[in-house]
Design a protein around this motif. Structure first.
Motif, mmCIF file in Angstrom:
data_model
loop_
_atom_site.group_PDB
_atom_site.id
_atom_site.type_symbol
_atom_site.label_atom_id
_atom_site.label_comp_id
_atom_site.label_asym_id
_atom_site.label_seq_id
_atom_site.Cartn_x
_atom_site.Cartn_y
_atom_site.Cartn_z
ATOM 1 N N THR A 316 0.860 -1.180 0.000
ATOM 2 C CA THR A 316 0.000 0.000 0.000
ATOM 3 C C THR A 316 0.893 1.225 0.000
ATOM 4 O O THR A 316 1.742 1.388 0.882
ATOM 5 C CB THR A 316 -0.930 0.028 1.225
ATOM 6 O OG1 THR A 316 -1.731 -1.153 1.230
ATOM 7 C CG2 THR A 316 -1.845 1.247 1.174
ATOM 8 N N SER A 317 0.750 2.076 -1.016
ATOM 9 C CA SER A 317 1.598 3.255 -1.131
ATOM 10 C C SER A 317 1.189 4.307 -0.107
ATOM 11 O O SER A 317 0.090 4.242 0.463
ATOM 12 C CB SER A 317 1.491 3.831 -2.539
ATOM 13 O OG SER A 317 0.273 4.535 -2.690
ATOM 14 N N GLY A 320 -2.137 5.575 -0.521
ATOM 15 C CA GLY A 320 -3.226 4.624 -0.399
ATOM 16 C C GLY A 320 -3.452 3.753 -1.616
ATOM 17 O O GLY A 320 -4.460 3.037 -1.677
ATOM 18 N N LYS A 321 -2.556 3.747 -2.591
ATOM 19 C CA LYS A 321 -2.728 2.948 -3.793
ATOM 20 C C LYS A 321 -2.317 1.500 -3.557
ATOM 21 O O LYS A 321 -1.405 1.208 -2.779
ATOM 22 C CB LYS A 321 -1.900 3.527 -4.942
ATOM 23 C CG LYS A 321 -2.250 4.968 -5.303
ATOM 24 C CD LYS A 321 -3.657 5.099 -5.829
ATOM 25 C CE LYS A 321 -3.952 6.515 -6.300
ATOM 26 N NZ LYS A 321 -5.353 6.643 -6.816
ATOM 27 N N VAL A 322 -2.992 0.586 -4.257
ATOM 28 C CA VAL A 322 -2.626 -0.825 -4.229
ATOM 29 C C VAL A 322 -1.495 -1.060 -5.223
ATOM 30 O O VAL A 322 -1.656 -0.814 -6.432
ATOM 31 C CB VAL A 322 -3.829 -1.719 -4.575
ATOM 32 C CG1 VAL A 322 -3.398 -3.186 -4.651
ATOM 33 C CG2 VAL A 322 -4.931 -1.545 -3.552
ATOM 34 N N GLU A 358 5.877 5.204 -3.947
ATOM 35 C CA GLU A 358 4.922 5.286 -5.052
ATOM 36 C C GLU A 358 5.584 4.781 -6.339
ATOM 37 O O GLU A 358 6.813 4.656 -6.420
ATOM 38 C CB GLU A 358 4.458 6.737 -5.249
ATOM 39 C CG GLU A 358 3.882 7.400 -4.014
ATOM 40 C CD GLU A 358 2.462 6.954 -3.704
ATOM 41 O OE1 GLU A 358 1.867 6.218 -4.524
ATOM 42 O OE2 GLU A 358 1.944 7.341 -2.638
ATOM 43 N N GLN A 396 0.420 -0.720 -10.336
ATOM 44 C CA GLN A 396 -0.603 -0.092 -9.501
ATOM 45 C C GLN A 396 -1.966 -0.474 -10.056
ATOM 46 O O GLN A 396 -2.221 -0.354 -11.257
ATOM 47 C CB GLN A 396 -0.431 1.421 -9.502
ATOM 48 C CG GLN A 396 -1.472 2.180 -8.692
ATOM 49 C CD GLN A 396 -1.194 3.661 -8.687
ATOM 50 O OE1 GLN A 396 -0.090 4.097 -8.323
ATOM 51 N NE2 GLN A 396 -2.171 4.461 -9.090
ATOM 52 N N ASP A 398 -5.933 0.257 -9.915
ATOM 53 C CA ASP A 398 -6.996 1.188 -9.520
ATOM 54 C C ASP A 398 -8.322 0.673 -10.046
ATOM 55 O O ASP A 398 -8.402 0.081 -11.135
ATOM 56 C CB ASP A 398 -6.737 2.587 -10.091
ATOM 57 C CG ASP A 398 -5.465 3.214 -9.551
ATOM 58 O OD1 ASP A 398 -5.199 3.070 -8.353
ATOM 59 O OD2 ASP A 398 -4.726 3.839 -10.350
#
Length: 934
Positions: A316-317, A320-322, A358, A396, A398
């Protein structure tokens, strides 16, 4: 059984025995337990369309043996077997090797290029279809197809093969290749359908830099194909692309590009579009496009998925990114399994590294490297992009509907499907990882052509990169047909420029009239390499006019001074001391580099002429090379024997290209070793010097210096990237800085094979496995047991069979082993012994260790800096002392210190506080106490 003959290999070695020429050369290998087994004769049996043909070959030839039968005809099918004779008699017949002639007959190509009638956007993907009848008694159906772009064909709803991004990239204006695919099993009597999905690929991509990228070939893709239906009664029909086809541009492929990625909307998919009975009344007639040259059959390996990797870790960046980590920087695509509502979209972004937690996307420049899948909402949906590829370790995700399951995503590794042939291992885990990184970088950048990098807005066939990396590539994979095919394109484009060679092939940068050393020299280096490593004399003969064209062009530019000077050059590209924004500003004079390569190309052209029987040419080019040598030495070497560009690359060029006379070689080697030590055994070379510097050190007896360079972990070095977690070779020595940030320059890739060219030295020198004759007919066994390693070994699955060479330290001795395949022999050179020859079989020798342990002397403030750096423990103690005061002080110390013989250790503290002096004295006392000396 006295010995066994393996199934023969047909020239090019393509899928399922595909043969793209009428007279394929044959190679075979024999396996024998008895030592010194030699072939005295061979018999070849061709079973072709129900008829048997026999041919005898006297002697020991077994690599690229000329086709001994009548020319093959289009679509000929059969098998080839071989049996071999030795002193103990004949072997049994080998297993059969399949043969399928994939070329067309003269005048058989009838297909028209077709595309969308009125595309609504640049590079618009398209679907095209045609229905046709198949009568009774179908014997065989063969599809021939090519594209200005990339395509996949479907017969009655099934893809015709597992290839990716067909037909690849060639200079479309001069050469097209077609695939040849047997689709008999996909057809049935009655109504059938042929569908083609089409995208722009390389044909419509924008090329160029600094905001000036533009399409080079065209703005819309087109495809051409023809299906041959052959019946048992001898009749046949052709189904060809022409004006009768129908096309649609509003299908599920919204966009597709190499750099931007692919957008696919499954809600727009018409599931039966490639099956008979589909209502295509809403589709439109196709447009006929310009034809281009008549395509020829593929002669290089197919591109496909070669490996599948699962997600290693879900991160988890900070935002909040996967993020998905696959644990390996790779080239390929993601395949997802997803369930969700219609219209929801999953977005997949790709990057090679993370920065501040990131995705590190800045090195991609304008490449979006983003795929998007819009769900249809019907059950579990499985998707992977069809018309793009990415370079990435991280992705990533989304817009994933519901809870994310890492098992729903895999990474599919994509590349030219070449046979692995070479391996290396040693006692140092980091060196092994370095070698594995080289392998992965080759896998990723050998995708239809040898590219520089796979991730950013480039991915071009840079000639300099493969000229440098060729020897390593020829060991790691069976890359002969791959490189031979690319050289065809090089020669075709070279014909348009009067002998010059572009920076890239295909030359989408329009650079062909700007000759550049080390890049254009791919025209001479690679054909000779393929002859040397694979025994491919035919490619050497075919490329000989190209070799002459390049050498004559540069000799003309050199004029009466016999020096290539004052022109545009890339020089020793990415010299670590060059500014981040100017990688060509190297320490070594670019004119010195250019003129050295002029000598090399003239020399190689002379060798090729001699091999091919052009004696007058051989004499002319040898004389030209001697004039260049004399001019180079007069211009760049002082009377005292110092090269004016007093840099590692300059000495390495002179030694490894053979410019240095015997009288100068020893002095050049000493000075090179002094420079390497002065620089702290860190890398001080760019693209040109890096493949040569360790070779030059070991060839002049400076083995310890070469070993220290290999095992160095400080930046710049080969192992620095390994300490930073690299899983491929970087473009720059400091693509990632020690603090984990990405190099601030505009040119940074984490997957570039060029600087991995040191692997050739690992194979041929450290392990000691190289060719003494073309195709390893005679193996050169010459291991150099370097200090710092306890063992090293290489294995090569060569044209005559598997070769193994290795060594290990045992006490004060070194045990060397070698396995030489049947029908070959070896020249052996071991430290401390005269050279000798051995026959095939397994051999073991024990020699005195050429690098015994060194005496441990006391280290004081008066010890010369050269002695400190040559004592790894002493160096570590000194560095630790500076670091203990302040890591920044330690970093500055390593950066500034010149490790020379006429300065004492005390000189490094002259501008530093007494705190450093005290720390240094303490560390030296501890070191000396541990050694029992004062």
């Amino acid at each position: 059984m006295p010995h066994v003959a393996d199934a023969p290999r047909l020239e090019y070695g393509l899928d399922g025995g595909a043969v793209p020429i009428a007279r394929p050369r044959l190679s075979w290998r024999s396996r024998a337990e008895e030592p010194d087994w030699q072939q005295s004769a061979a018999e070849i049996r061709l079973d072709l369309d129900g008829e048997e043909h026999l041919a005898r070959v006297d002697g020991d030839a077994s690599v690229f043996v000329a086709w001994p039968f009548a020319d093959l005809t289009p679509r000929a099918r059969g098998t080839v077997r071989v049996r071999t004779e030795g002193a103990s008699g004949w072997s049994d017949w080998s297993q059969p090797a399949p043969l399928i002639a994939t070329f067309l007959g003269s005048g058989e190509w009838q297909a028209h290029f077709i595309g969308l009638q009125e595309p609504s956007a640049e590079a618009q993907p398209a679907q095209l279809r045609r229905e046709f009848e198949v009568g009774s008694g179908l014997r065989r159906a063969t599809l021939y197809a090519t594209a200005h772009g990339v395509y996949q064909a479907f017969v009655n709803g099934s893809a015709v093969d597992d290839q990716h991004m067909k037909p690849g990239w060639t200079p479309y204006q001069y050469r097209l290749v077609h695939e040849t695919t047997d689709v008999t099993a996909l057809l049935e009597e009655g109504r059938n359908a042929l569908g083609i999905a089409l995208a722009g690929g390389w044909y419509t991509e924008h090329y160029g830099f600094q905001g000036q990228a533009r399409p080079f070939y065209g703005t819309q893709p087109a495809v051409a194909g023809q299906l041959l239906l052959e019946y048992a009664d001898g009749t046949h029909d052709w189904v060809v692309t022409d004006a009768s086809w129908r096309a649609a541009g509003d299908g599920p492929w919204l966009t597709a590009g190499l750099y931007r990625g692919e957008r696919f909307d499954a809600s727009r998919l018409q599931s039966a579009w490639d099956r008979p009975g589909f209502d295509d009344s809403a589709w439109r007639s196709v447009a006929l496009a310009d034809p281009g040259p008549v395509p020829s059959p593929r002669t290089s390996p197919s591109v496909r998925v070669t490996q599948v990797l699962p997600v290693r870790e879900v991160l988890t960046s900070p935002s909040g990114k996967v993020l998905l980590d696959f644990g390996q920087n790779l080239v390929g695509r993601l395949r997802i399994r997803v369930v969700g509502e219609a219209g929801s979209t999953v977005i997949l972004r790709h990057a090679e590294v993370l920065e501040n937690g990131e995705l590190g996307t800045r090195p991609l420049r304008v490449a979006a490297a983003t795929d998007a899948y819009t769900l249809s909402g019907v059950g579990e949906e499985v998707w992977a992009p069809s018309f793009t590829f990415h370079g990435f370790r991280y992705a990533q995700v989304d817009g994933w509907p519901g809870d994310f399951d890492p098992e729903a995503v895999v990474a599919e590794v994509i590349g030219s499907d070449m046979r692995r042939t070479g391996w290396f291992e040693c006692s140092d885990a980091m060196v092994n990882r370095l070698h594995e990184n080289v392998v992965w970088s080759m896998r990723g950048n050998f995708l239809y052509l040898p590219t520089d990098c796979p991730q950013r807005d480039e991915r071009l066939g840079w000639t300099g990169d493969i000229q440098i990396f060729g020897p390593t590539a020829a060991f790691l994979h069976d890359s002969d047909s791959f490189l031979s095919s690319w050289l065809v394109d090089l020669a075709l484009e070279q014909e348009q420029t009067g002998g010059s060679v572009g920076f890239t092939v295909p030359d989408v940068l329009d650079s062909g009239r700007i000759p550049t050393a080390a890049w254009g020299d791919a025209a001479t280096v690679l054909p000779w390499l393929l002859h040397e490593r694979f025994g491919d004399r035919a490619t050497l003969a075919r490329q000989y006019p190209s070799m002459k064209g390049w050498t004559d062009h540069i000799l003309g530019l050199a004029g009466e001074r016999h020096l290539w000077e004052g022109m545009y050059q890339w020089g020793d590209w990415v010299d670590p001391d060059a500014p981040a924004d100017d990688p060509a500003r190297a320490k070594t004079d670019p004119d010195l580099v250019a003129s050295a390569f002029l000598f090399l190309s003239a020399t190689l052209t002379a060798k090729a002429a001699g091999e091919l029987g052009f004696d007058a040419d051989a004499s002319r080019y040898r004389a030209a090379a001697e004039r260049v040598r004399d001019a180079w030495l007069a211009e760049f070497v002082t009377p005292a024997g110092r090269i004016l560009s007093d840099a590692q690359t300059a000495y390495a060029l002179a030694l490894e290209f053979g410019i240095a006379t015997p009288e100068l070689a020893a002095g050049f080697g000493r000075r090179l070793a002094e420079l390497v030590r002065r620089d702290g055994y860190r890398i001080s070379t760019g693209f040109v010097g890096t493949p040569l510097v360790t070779h030059a050190l070991t060839s002049t007896g400076h083995t310890a210096a070469a070993a220290r360079m290999l095992l160095q972990t400080e930046c710049p070095s080969w192992l620095y990237s390994v300490t930073m977690g690299a899983t491929t070779v970087w473009e720059r020595w400091d693509s990632m800085l020690p603090d984990g940030s990405i190099n601030p320059g505009e040119m940074t890739s984490f997957n570039h094979y060029a600087l991995g060219s040191v692997a050739d030295w690992l194979h041929r020198v450290v392990a000691g496995l190289g060719p003494a004759e073309p195709a390893y007919r005679t193996v050169r066994v010459a291991p150099v047991p370097i200090p710092g390693l306890e063992h090293a070994a290489a294995r090569f699955d060569g044209p005559y069979g598997e070769i193994r060479v290795g060594w290990r330290r045992e006490g004060g001795s070194v045990v060397v082993t070698a396995t030489i395949p049947a029908n070959s022999r070896a020249e052996v050179t071991l430290p401390g012994r005269d050279a000798f020859e051995v026959a095939s079989g397994t051999h073991t020798w024990t020699i005195d260790d050429p690098e015994p342990g060194r005496d441990t002397a006391a280290i004081t403030m008066d010890t010369p800096l050269s002695a400190v750096i040559d004592d790894p423990a002493a160096y570590a103690a000194v560095v630790a002392a500076f670091d203990s005061v302040d890591p920044a002080v330690g970093q500055d110390f390593r950066r500034r210190t010149r490790w020379v013989a006429n300065q004492p250790l005390a000189s490094t503290t002259r501008l530093v506080s007494t705190t450093v002096v005290s720390a240094l004295e303490t560390k030296l006392d501890e070191l000396n106490a541990g050694r029992g000396v004062r």
